[in-house]
Design a protein around this motif. Structure first.
Motif, PDB file in Angstrom:
ATOM      1  N   MET A   1       0.830  -1.202   0.000  1.00 24.28           N
ATOM      2  CA  MET A   1       0.000   0.000   0.000  1.00 24.28           C
ATOM      3  C   MET A   1       0.867   1.256   0.000  1.00 24.28           C
ATOM      4  O   MET A   1       0.591   2.189  -0.725  1.00 24.28           O
ATOM      5  N   HIS A   2       1.930   1.275   0.837  1.00 22.77           N
ATOM      6  CA  HIS A   2       2.745   2.486   0.911  1.00 22.77           C
ATOM      7  C   HIS A   2       3.488   2.745  -0.400  1.00 22.77           C
ATOM      8  O   HIS A   2       3.752   3.885  -0.743  1.00 22.77           O
ATOM      9  N   ARG A   3       3.812   1.681  -1.135  1.00 28.16           N
ATOM     10  CA  ARG A   3       4.493   1.876  -2.422  1.00 28.16           C
ATOM     11  C   ARG A   3       3.585   2.579  -3.414  1.00 28.16           C
ATOM     12  O   ARG A   3       4.047   3.421  -4.189  1.00 28.16           O
ATOM     13  N   THR A   4       2.329   2.238  -3.392  1.00 25.54           N
ATOM     14  CA  THR A   4       1.378   2.887  -4.289  1.00 25.54           C
ATOM     15  C   THR A   4       1.254   4.366  -3.944  1.00 25.54           C
ATOM     16  O   THR A   4       1.222   5.218  -4.838  1.00 25.54           O
ATOM     17  N   VAL A   5       1.201   4.678  -2.664  1.00 26.65           N
ATOM     18  CA  VAL A   5       1.103   6.075  -2.226  1.00 26.65           C
ATOM     19  C   VAL A   5       2.345   6.859  -2.645  1.00 26.65           C
ATOM     20  O   VAL A   5       2.254   7.983  -3.161  1.00 26.65           O
ATOM     21  N   VAL A   6       3.517   6.254  -2.477  1.00 27.43           N
ATOM     22  CA  VAL A   6       4.764   6.918  -2.861  1.00 27.43           C
ATOM     23  C   VAL A   6       4.818   7.112  -4.379  1.00 27.43           C
ATOM     24  O   VAL A   6       5.254   8.154  -4.868  1.00 27.43           O
ATOM     25  N   TRP A   7       4.366   6.108  -5.140  1.00 31.59           N
ATOM     26  CA  TRP A   7       4.339   6.211  -6.602  1.00 31.59           C
ATOM     27  C   TRP A   7       3.449   7.379  -7.038  1.00 31.59           C
ATOM     28  O   TRP A   7       3.839   8.203  -7.860  1.00 31.59           O
ATOM     29  N   TYR A   8       2.237   7.452  -6.472  1.00 33.22           N
ATOM     30  CA  TYR A   8       1.338   8.556  -6.827  1.00 33.22           C
ATOM     31  C   TYR A   8       1.874   9.903  -6.364  1.00 33.22           C
ATOM     32  O   TYR A   8       1.674  10.913  -7.042  1.00 33.22           O
ATOM     33  N   ALA A   9       2.564   9.945  -5.245  1.00 29.45           N
ATOM     34  CA  ALA A   9       3.185  11.195  -4.798  1.00 29.45           C
ATOM     35  C   ALA A   9       4.242  11.643  -5.807  1.00 29.45           C
ATOM     36  O   ALA A   9       4.367  12.842  -6.101  1.00 29.45           O
ATOM     37  N   GLY A  10       4.994  10.699  -6.360  1.00 30.36           N
ATOM     38  CA  GLY A  10       5.963  11.027  -7.398  1.00 30.36           C
ATOM     39  C   GLY A  10       5.294  11.568  -8.646  1.00 30.36           C
ATOM     40  O   GLY A  10       5.772  12.520  -9.262  1.00 30.36           O
ATOM     41  N   LEU A  11       4.167  10.975  -9.031  1.00 27.37           N
ATOM     42  CA  LEU A  11       3.427  11.478 -10.191  1.00 27.37           C
ATOM     43  C   LEU A  11       2.880  12.880  -9.939  1.00 27.37           C
ATOM     44  O   LEU A  11       2.914  13.736 -10.829  1.00 27.37           O
ATOM     45  N   VAL A  12       2.415  13.121  -8.722  1.00 23.78           N
ATOM     46  CA  VAL A  12       1.907  14.452  -8.374  1.00 23.78           C
ATOM     47  C   VAL A  12       3.037  15.484  -8.405  1.00 23.78           C
ATOM     48  O   VAL A  12       2.867  16.596  -8.914  1.00 23.78           O
ATOM     49  N   CYS A  13       4.206  15.124  -7.903  1.00 29.58           N
ATOM     50  CA  CYS A  13       5.347  16.040  -7.937  1.00 29.58           C
ATOM     51  C   CYS A  13       5.765  16.344  -9.376  1.00 29.58           C
ATOM     52  O   CYS A  13       6.065  17.493  -9.709  1.00 29.58           O
ATOM     53  N   ALA A  14       5.769  15.335 -10.225  1.00 30.83           N
ATOM     54  CA  ALA A  14       6.113  15.552 -11.629  1.00 30.83           C
ATOM     55  C   ALA A  14       5.082  16.445 -12.300  1.00 30.83           C
ATOM     56  O   ALA A  14       5.438  17.376 -13.047  1.00 30.83           O
ATOM     57  N   ALA A  15       3.817  16.206 -12.032  1.00 27.84           N
ATOM     58  CA  ALA A  15       2.766  17.034 -12.619  1.00 27.84           C
ATOM     59  C   ALA A  15       2.836  18.464 -12.090  1.00 27.84           C
ATOM     60  O   ALA A  15       2.637  19.424 -12.845  1.00 27.84           O
ATOM     61  N   ALA A  16       3.135  18.615 -10.808  1.00 24.34           N
ATOM     62  CA  ALA A  16       3.231  19.965 -10.229  1.00 24.34           C
ATOM     63  C   ALA A  16       4.409  20.730 -10.820  1.00 24.34           C
ATOM     64  O   ALA A  16       4.344  21.950 -10.974  1.00 24.34           O
ATOM     65  N   GLY A  17       5.466  20.025 -11.148  1.00 26.67           N
ATOM     66  CA  GLY A  17       6.607  20.692 -11.758  1.00 26.67           C
ATOM     67  C   GLY A  17       6.366  21.096 -13.203  1.00 26.67           C
ATOM     68  O   GLY A  17       7.006  22.003 -13.717  1.00 26.67           O
ATOM     69  N   LEU A  18       5.435  20.413 -13.870  1.00 26.60           N
ATOM     70  CA  LEU A  18       5.161  20.695 -15.281  1.00 26.60           C
ATOM     71  C   LEU A  18       3.953  21.587 -15.505  1.00 26.60           C
ATOM     72  O   LEU A  18       3.866  22.258 -16.539  1.00 26.60           O
ATOM     73  N   THR A  19       3.004  21.568 -14.589  1.00 26.96           N
ATOM     74  CA  THR A  19       1.772  22.340 -14.751  1.00 26.96           C
ATOM     75  C   THR A  19       1.462  23.073 -13.463  1.00 26.96           C
ATOM     76  O   THR A  19       2.129  22.905 -12.450  1.00 26.96           O
ATOM     77  N   GLY A  20       0.422  23.849 -13.477  1.00 26.26           N
ATOM     78  CA  GLY A  20      -0.037  24.515 -12.273  1.00 26.26           C
ATOM     79  C   GLY A  20       0.721  25.789 -11.962  1.00 26.26           C
ATOM     80  O   GLY A  20       1.457  26.323 -12.793  1.00 26.26           O
ATOM     81  N   PRO A  21       0.549  26.278 -10.743  1.00 32.26           N
ATOM     82  CA  PRO A  21       1.133  27.574 -10.386  1.00 32.26           C
ATOM     83  C   PRO A  21       2.654  27.596 -10.407  1.00 32.26           C
ATOM     84  O   PRO A  21       3.251  28.624 -10.716  1.00 32.26           O
ATOM     85  N   VAL A  22       3.281  26.490 -10.078  1.00 31.88           N
ATOM     86  CA  VAL A  22       4.750  26.465 -10.081  1.00 31.88           C
ATOM     87  C   VAL A  22       5.269  26.657 -11.504  1.00 31.88           C
ATOM     88  O   VAL A  22       6.197  27.424 -11.747  1.00 31.88           O
TER      89      VAL A  22
END
Length: 96
Positions: A1-22
């Motif tokens: 379960m924790h691996r899935t959460v970490v994987w999605y956190a990585g995807l969110v960080c990548a998306a935040a770096g490419l899109t959004g306010p940042v």
């Protein structure tokens, strides 16, 4: 379960770096640019690797597909590219 959460956190960080306010503020602010750079170039890859994507894939696919994937991962080319020293050189060379 924790691996899935970490994987999605990585995807969110990548998306935040490419899109959004940042990403939109990166055109006007050096601080925002560096925040996006750190999210996309350092934090996201670390989280994605800690998510152990191959293990997740092997658990999620049917047995026949898992065997095919395992066979692919044991080929000499993949083993050479994923060898830690080679991967480190490729990673360091990519930033130059």
């Amino acid at each position: 379960m924790h691996r899935t959460v970490v994987w999605y956190a990585g995807l969110v960080c990548a998306a935040a770096g490419l899109t959004g306010p940042v990403a939109t503020a990166a055109y006007t602010s050096f601080t925002a640019y560096m925040a996006g750079h750190l999210l996309l170039g350092m934090l996201a890859p670390l989280l994605l690797v800690l998510g152990a994507p191959v293990t997740l894939a092997l658990r999620a696919v049917p047995v026949a597909h898992a065997r095919s994937l395992t066979h692919l991962l044991r080929t000499p080319v993949v083993r050479a590219i994923t060898y830690p020293a080679v991967a480190g050189v490729l990673n360091a060379g990519g930033g130059a």
